[in-house]
Structure formats: structure tokens, C-alpha cells
Motif scaffolding. Sequence first.
Motif, mmCIF file in Angstrom:
data_model
loop_
_atom_site.group_PDB
_atom_site.id
_atom_site.type_symbol
_atom_site.label_atom_id
_atom_site.label_comp_id
_atom_site.label_asym_id
_atom_site.label_seq_id
_atom_site.Cartn_x
_atom_site.Cartn_y
_atom_site.Cartn_z
ATOM 1 N N TYR A 198 69.984 -45.176 -43.257
ATOM 2 C CA TYR A 198 70.458 -44.036 -43.348
ATOM 3 C C TYR A 198 69.518 -42.771 -42.705
ATOM 4 O O TYR A 198 70.078 -41.765 -42.326
ATOM 5 C CB TYR A 198 70.875 -43.397 -44.729
ATOM 6 N N GLY A 199 68.284 -42.871 -43.086
ATOM 7 C CA GLY A 199 67.307 -41.984 -42.716
ATOM 8 C C GLY A 199 66.047 -42.365 -43.570
ATOM 9 O O GLY A 199 65.650 -43.483 -43.566
ATOM 10 N N GLY A 200 65.181 -41.120 -43.496
ATOM 11 C CA GLY A 200 63.696 -41.562 -44.125
ATOM 12 C C GLY A 200 63.303 -40.334 -44.872
ATOM 13 O O GLY A 200 63.895 -39.300 -45.003
ATOM 14 N N LEU A 201 62.322 -40.645 -45.789
ATOM 15 C CA LEU A 201 61.910 -39.564 -46.897
ATOM 16 C C LEU A 201 60.304 -39.975 -46.754
ATOM 17 O O LEU A 201 59.930 -41.100 -47.100
ATOM 18 C CB LEU A 201 62.457 -39.958 -47.943
ATOM 19 N N THR A 202 59.486 -38.682 -46.811
ATOM 20 C CA THR A 202 58.214 -39.054 -47.015
ATOM 21 C C THR A 202 57.513 -38.051 -48.331
ATOM 22 O O THR A 202 58.022 -37.074 -48.454
ATOM 23 C CB THR A 202 57.426 -38.607 -45.738
ATOM 24 N N LEU A 203 56.877 -38.913 -49.155
ATOM 25 C CA LEU A 203 56.238 -38.351 -50.064
ATOM 26 C C LEU A 203 54.932 -38.197 -49.713
ATOM 27 O O LEU A 203 54.020 -39.252 -49.763
ATOM 28 C CB LEU A 203 56.069 -38.995 -51.278
ATOM 29 N N GLY A 204 54.445 -37.009 -48.984
ATOM 30 C CA GLY A 204 52.975 -37.056 -48.286
ATOM 31 C C GLY A 204 51.950 -36.133 -48.924
ATOM 32 O O GLY A 204 52.382 -35.301 -49.852
ATOM 33 N N VAL A 205 51.044 -35.845 -48.212
ATOM 34 C CA VAL A 205 49.893 -35.041 -48.432
ATOM 35 C C VAL A 205 49.683 -35.042 -49.958
ATOM 36 O O VAL A 205 49.563 -34.034 -50.850
ATOM 37 C CB VAL A 205 50.147 -33.446 -47.979
ATOM 38 N N ILE A 206 49.674 -36.168 -50.552
ATOM 39 C CA ILE A 206 49.316 -36.584 -51.935
ATOM 40 C C ILE A 206 47.842 -36.099 -52.362
ATOM 41 O O ILE A 206 46.928 -36.511 -51.675
ATOM 42 C CB ILE A 206 49.740 -37.997 -52.322
ATOM 43 N N ARG A 207 47.739 -35.121 -53.170
ATOM 44 C CA ARG A 207 46.335 -34.613 -53.726
ATOM 45 C C ARG A 207 46.192 -34.957 -55.181
ATOM 46 O O ARG A 207 47.303 -34.787 -55.950
ATOM 47 C CB ARG A 207 46.294 -32.876 -53.654
ATOM 48 N N ARG A 208 45.208 -35.451 -55.424
ATOM 49 C CA ARG A 208 44.880 -35.870 -56.909
ATOM 50 C C ARG A 208 43.859 -34.810 -57.387
ATOM 51 O O ARG A 208 44.016 -33.690 -57.117
ATOM 52 C CB ARG A 208 44.044 -37.372 -56.807
ATOM 53 N N GLY A 209 43.352 -35.231 -58.264
ATOM 54 C CA GLY A 209 42.534 -34.503 -59.217
ATOM 55 C C GLY A 209 42.995 -33.409 -60.022
ATOM 56 O O GLY A 209 44.181 -33.737 -60.564
ATOM 57 N N VAL A 210 42.615 -32.206 -59.918
ATOM 58 C CA VAL A 210 43.427 -31.101 -60.729
ATOM 59 C C VAL A 210 44.779 -30.645 -60.127
ATOM 60 O O VAL A 210 45.686 -30.241 -60.661
ATOM 61 C CB VAL A 210 42.369 -29.837 -60.684
ATOM 62 N N ALA A 211 45.018 -31.135 -58.821
ATOM 63 C CA ALA A 211 46.359 -30.572 -58.181
ATOM 64 C C ALA A 211 47.474 -31.380 -58.755
ATOM 65 O O ALA A 211 48.350 -31.170 -59.006
ATOM 66 C CB ALA A 211 46.318 -30.425 -56.838
ATOM 67 N N GLN A 212 47.176 -32.900 -58.649
ATOM 68 C CA GLN A 212 48.242 -33.828 -58.765
ATOM 69 C C GLN A 212 49.692 -33.441 -58.083
ATOM 70 O O GLN A 212 50.555 -33.218 -58.716
ATOM 71 C CB GLN A 212 48.467 -34.112 -60.347
ATOM 72 N N SER A 213 49.635 -33.360 -56.716
ATOM 73 C CA SER A 213 50.706 -32.857 -56.063
ATOM 74 C C SER A 213 51.142 -33.405 -54.711
ATOM 75 O O SER A 213 50.296 -34.212 -54.461
ATOM 76 C CB SER A 213 50.787 -31.425 -55.896
ATOM 77 N N ALA A 214 52.315 -33.052 -54.375
ATOM 78 C CA ALA A 214 52.791 -33.725 -53.144
ATOM 79 C C ALA A 214 53.776 -32.931 -52.256
ATOM 80 O O ALA A 214 54.209 -32.121 -52.912
ATOM 81 C CB ALA A 214 53.111 -35.172 -53.322
ATOM 82 N N THR A 215 53.947 -33.330 -51.064
ATOM 83 C CA THR A 215 54.963 -32.385 -50.350
ATOM 84 C C THR A 215 56.118 -33.564 -49.902
ATOM 85 O O THR A 215 55.718 -34.775 -49.593
ATOM 86 C CB THR A 215 54.093 -31.975 -48.935
ATOM 87 N N LEU A 216 57.252 -33.278 -50.071
ATOM 88 C CA LEU A 216 58.715 -33.886 -49.681
ATOM 89 C C LEU A 216 59.130 -33.508 -48.449
ATOM 90 O O LEU A 216 59.136 -32.279 -47.912
ATOM 91 C CB LEU A 216 59.444 -33.654 -50.776
ATOM 92 N N GLY A 217 59.083 -34.343 -47.349
ATOM 93 C CA GLY A 217 59.824 -34.267 -46.248
ATOM 94 C C GLY A 217 61.117 -35.440 -45.808
ATOM 95 O O GLY A 217 60.895 -36.527 -46.467
ATOM 96 N N TYR A 218 62.146 -35.102 -45.233
ATOM 97 C CA TYR A 218 63.091 -35.979 -45.128
ATOM 98 C C TYR A 218 64.007 -35.705 -43.775
ATOM 99 O O TYR A 218 63.664 -34.618 -43.232
ATOM 100 C CB TYR A 218 64.079 -35.762 -46.468
#
Length: 195
Positions: free
Chosen positions: A91-111
Amino acid sequence: MALIEWLSRFDSPQLEGNGLLLRLPVSDDYVQWARLREDSRDFLTPWEPAWAADELSRKAFRERLSRYRQEARERTSYSFLIFGNNGETLYGGLTLGVIRRGVAQSATLGYWMGAPFAGKGHMAGAVRLVCGFAFDIEGLHRLEAACLPSNERSRRLLESTGFRHEGYLRKYLKIAGSWEDHHLYSLLAEDLRQA
């Protein structure tokens, strides 16, 4: 709840639920991936970075696979393909990217979604699966996603999956050859727990 299976040879998750299967691409996906991307070219190009001349070549796909595997091993990004029809139809694609650890614990979603499958709720199901993975398995706290102001479908998708509008990013990403403004959305782990 998503069923998560680990594929030990790629250190990559496989997510199942909402009638979907999300997994890291493999070499055998090339033909279906290239066909869907080519058939959806006019639909996708207004929303994506400019395509390279060899964008759909087998060589470029192999290079992507190598990068995706390395990033998954390092837990810095997960690039999933989205399948329906018992894992048969891409159907398509999805990326959980630019994963930052440490104090951020965040990521960017693209699709991205292939044109024949857009507007049918598949991406919302995929986003929900990946959010569960990001928060419950990867232990992230914040997900961000950005979309062009003119991409009404993407804005509705983010809002329908619990993302909140946070701001306006000037000339944020180079899309279709031009630097474009974007809306910034976020979802926090506690947003899902409160829902």
C-alpha cells in the motif's frame, strides 16, 4: 493491540494489526515497490523531495535496503513498508526516523501511500501501529510530523490519529525542488495514554 514479532536477522520489528502488516523491505519487494511508486508518481511528487534520475532503479533500491537495515540495527530509524491483503499487497511506506535518545526520546514520522490505496484509512491504521511501537517498545516520548499547508489529506490524517498542531515552520523541507513551509504536529506518549 499490535502483534510485534522480531526478525532477528535484521533487528527489525514486524507490526501487525488493523488489517495491516508493516515490515522492513526486502529484496523481493523491489518489483511491487517500483511499480506502485511509478504508477503513483503524479500523485506523490507534489508532496515529496524531487526524485533522483535513478529513483526507481534496482540499484537505488538495494542501497536503500542497506541503509534501512543499518539504521534499524542502530535503532536510529525504522523504514516500514505497509502491506494489506494478508501481507500480499503493498500500500505504501512509513518511516519512524531521526530517532533521538537521551533527554529527547523523540522521532519524526514520514509516510507515503500509493494512489490506488489513498483515502481508505490504511495510513491511519499504520500510524496507530507505529505510534504503539514507538512509545511502548522503543520507549520514545514524542513523535513529530510535518506537512505542507496545502496537503489537506495529511493534515486530516495527523489530526485523526491524535497529533496536535504546534506551529508553522518556514521553508522547512525541500519538496519537489523548492523549499516549502510546513505545519508541525506532535504526539506525546501521554496523549495516547489519556485517549
